[in-house]
Design a protein around this motif. Sequence first.
Motif, short mmCIF file in Angstrom:
data_model
loop_
_atom_site.label_atom_id
_atom_site.label_comp_id
_atom_site.label_asym_id
_atom_site.label_seq_id
_atom_site.Cartn_x
_atom_site.Cartn_y
_atom_site.Cartn_z
N MET A 180 0.54 -1.57 0.15
CA MET A 180 0.17 -0.18 0.14
C MET A 180 0.89 1.21 0.14
SD MET A 180 -2.59 -0.84 2.22
CE MET A 180 -4.03 0.45 2.10
N THR A 181 0.27 2.11 -0.85
CA THR A 181 1.70 3.49 -0.99
C THR A 181 0.45 4.94 -0.59
OG1 THR A 181 1.22 3.62 -3.45
CG2 THR A 181 3.13 2.48 -2.56
N GLY A 182 0.96 6.01 -0.14
CA GLY A 182 0.26 7.49 -0.09
C GLY A 182 1.15 8.23 -0.89
N ALA A 183 0.64 8.90 -1.21
CA ALA A 183 0.64 9.54 -2.27
C ALA A 183 0.42 11.17 -1.99
CB ALA A 183 0.13 9.99 -4.02
N VAL A 184 1.72 12.02 -2.28
CA VAL A 184 2.06 13.38 -1.84
C VAL A 184 2.30 14.29 -2.53
CG1 VAL A 184 3.21 12.43 0.78
CG2 VAL A 184 4.35 12.82 -1.05
N ASN A 211 -9.26 12.92 -4.38
CA ASN A 211 -10.21 11.15 -5.38
C ASN A 211 -10.02 10.60 -6.30
OD1 ASN A 211 -12.65 10.23 -3.97
ND2 ASN A 211 -13.31 10.62 -5.88
N ASP A 212 -9.90 11.41 -7.20
CA ASP A 212 -9.35 10.87 -8.94
C ASP A 212 -8.24 10.01 -8.17
OD1 ASP A 212 -11.53 11.82 -10.15
OD2 ASP A 212 -10.24 13.58 -10.52
N ILE A 213 -6.76 10.41 -8.02
CA ILE A 213 -5.81 9.41 -7.38
C ILE A 213 -5.92 7.78 -6.95
CG2 ILE A 213 -3.84 9.06 -5.55
CD1 ILE A 213 -3.91 12.37 -6.34
N ILE A 214 -7.31 8.23 -6.29
CA ILE A 214 -8.05 6.28 -5.02
C ILE A 214 -8.41 5.91 -6.00
CG2 ILE A 214 -9.07 6.04 -3.58
CD1 ILE A 214 -6.18 7.21 -2.79
N VAL A 215 -9.64 6.42 -6.43
CA VAL A 215 -10.17 5.80 -7.66
C VAL A 215 -10.15 5.43 -8.63
CG1 VAL A 215 -12.26 6.40 -9.31
CG2 VAL A 215 -12.36 7.33 -7.08
N ASN A 216 -8.10 6.28 -9.09
CA ASN A 216 -7.80 5.23 -10.52
C ASN A 216 -7.09 4.72 -10.00
OD1 ASN A 216 -9.18 7.16 -12.21
ND2 ASN A 216 -7.95 8.62 -12.20
N GLY A 217 -7.00 4.45 -8.50
CA GLY A 217 -5.83 3.42 -8.28
C GLY A 217 -4.35 3.18 -8.59
N GLN A 218 -3.97 4.59 -8.20
CA GLN A 218 -2.57 5.68 -8.37
C GLN A 218 -2.11 5.55 -6.98
OE1 GLN A 218 -4.05 9.23 -10.18
NE2 GLN A 218 -2.24 9.01 -11.33
N ALA A 219 -2.88 5.15 -6.08
CA ALA A 219 -2.14 5.18 -4.76
C ALA A 219 -3.06 4.62 -3.85
CB ALA A 219 -1.95 6.17 -3.99
N ASP A 220 -2.98 4.38 -2.19
CA ASP A 220 -4.12 4.04 -1.60
C ASP A 220 -4.34 5.11 -0.78
OD1 ASP A 220 -4.32 0.87 -1.59
OD2 ASP A 220 -2.57 0.91 -1.78
N LEU A 221 -3.92 6.20 -0.37
CA LEU A 221 -4.16 7.19 0.16
C LEU A 221 -3.58 8.47 -0.34
CD1 LEU A 221 -3.59 6.62 3.95
CD2 LEU A 221 -5.58 6.88 3.00
N THR A 222 -4.37 9.94 -0.43
CA THR A 222 -3.27 10.63 0.09
C THR A 222 -3.38 11.87 0.62
OG1 THR A 222 -6.47 11.56 -0.76
CG2 THR A 222 -5.20 11.31 -2.67
N ILE A 223 -2.11 11.94 0.72
CA ILE A 223 -1.95 12.42 2.27
C ILE A 223 -0.96 14.02 1.74
CG2 ILE A 223 -0.04 12.43 4.01
CD1 ILE A 223 0.54 9.36 3.19
N ILE A 224 -2.53 14.73 2.39
CA ILE A 224 -2.36 16.32 2.37
C ILE A 224 -1.98 16.91 3.59
CG2 ILE A 224 -3.92 18.08 1.51
CD1 ILE A 224 -5.67 15.86 0.05
N ALA A 225 -0.65 18.32 3.35
CA ALA A 225 -0.34 19.17 4.14
C ALA A 225 -0.22 20.24 4.36
CB ALA A 225 1.29 18.62 3.98
N ARG A 226 -0.17 20.47 2.83
CA ARG A 226 -0.45 22.12 2.60
C ARG A 226 -2.12 22.96 2.70
NH1 ARG A 226 4.71 21.66 1.21
NH2 ARG A 226 6.27 22.36 2.03
N ALA A 227 -2.32 21.89 1.71
CA ALA A 227 -4.38 21.76 1.69
C ALA A 227 -5.03 22.84 3.66
CB ALA A 227 -4.83 21.50 0.71
N HIS A 228 -4.52 21.28 3.83
CA HIS A 228 -4.97 21.28 4.90
C HIS A 228 -4.22 22.22 5.99
CE1 HIS A 228 -6.12 17.23 5.32
NE2 HIS A 228 -7.31 17.68 5.87
#
Length: 330
Positions: free
Chosen positions: A271-275, A285-302
Amino acid sequence: MQQYSAKDGIPGHWHLVHLGSRAVGGAGLIITECTAVSPDGLATLSDVGIWNDEQMEGWKTIVNFVHEQDSKIGIQLWHSGGKGSLSHPNMGMKPLSRQEGGWTVKSCSATIMNGVTPQELTVGEILDLQTKFVEAALRSVEAGFDTIELHAGHGYLFHQFYSALINKRTDKYGGSLENRIRFLVETVQAVRNAIPQGMPLMVRISAVDYVDGPEGWKLDDSIALSEILKENGVDFITASGGGFTNVSKDKVYPGYQVPFATAIKGQVGVMTGAVGMITDAVQANDIIVNGQADLTIIARAHLRDPYFAIHSAKELDIETAIPWQYKRGF
């Protein structure tokens, strides 16, 4: 994201509100800022740590509040290595003098970083650091964290060891890829054996150094490393990049590091996380739906929006829990 707001490594009111507000805002998993496993692992004197019980008790308060919001929280364990002993960002992140509270930084090799030449760690000191990671992991378990992430990217100590740009050792911790990753792999083994069997173990790596030439760490190296980490009980890998040089602006664009997570996920089966410049709901959401990664890890937007998760759910027309105290606002 580092907050540079601690005293003596103890997370305080700022950290409670900072992390707690993201839990209130609907984040599924919160990962703390880099948390030092020893005093000499700090980058600045304002970073957090978990090398003693007072720090652990500070984290417990935060963990308990996050859990009350039905969110999960992981701790990011870390040692800055040769990138330590720096002033606060408001003071320029410059090397600290002894009079300012600075210390002798140590790394895999005496390779200049931040204008300072660190001392080379002895094998005994390397083994002692592994013990400190285990002790920090055990305190993290006692504090109630749901997962542990070893920060092995962004030019910090683990990365300093596995990148040939920095590691010039000639013993069993230097030279070949197998030797350069040994410090990280041995630490993973020790931490995995110390924490509960069902507790997820995560590792954040820099998938590439963004440096051409034979010494720069490449994606193929990260795939080989990820295979070994998976074999040794790592459940999840966050694939970031860089740490020793500034990345060329033409290589930075929305989602520019997502392909690293996709490649590791596809070739290793972990399993991988995309940053990396993931800034809006549809993109994440597209990153997950398209199977590019298992989690999106979001910092600056948060950082910009503590309620990014709730706002994203609204934008995507997805039902999500909203704290009853805030329902009139949504």
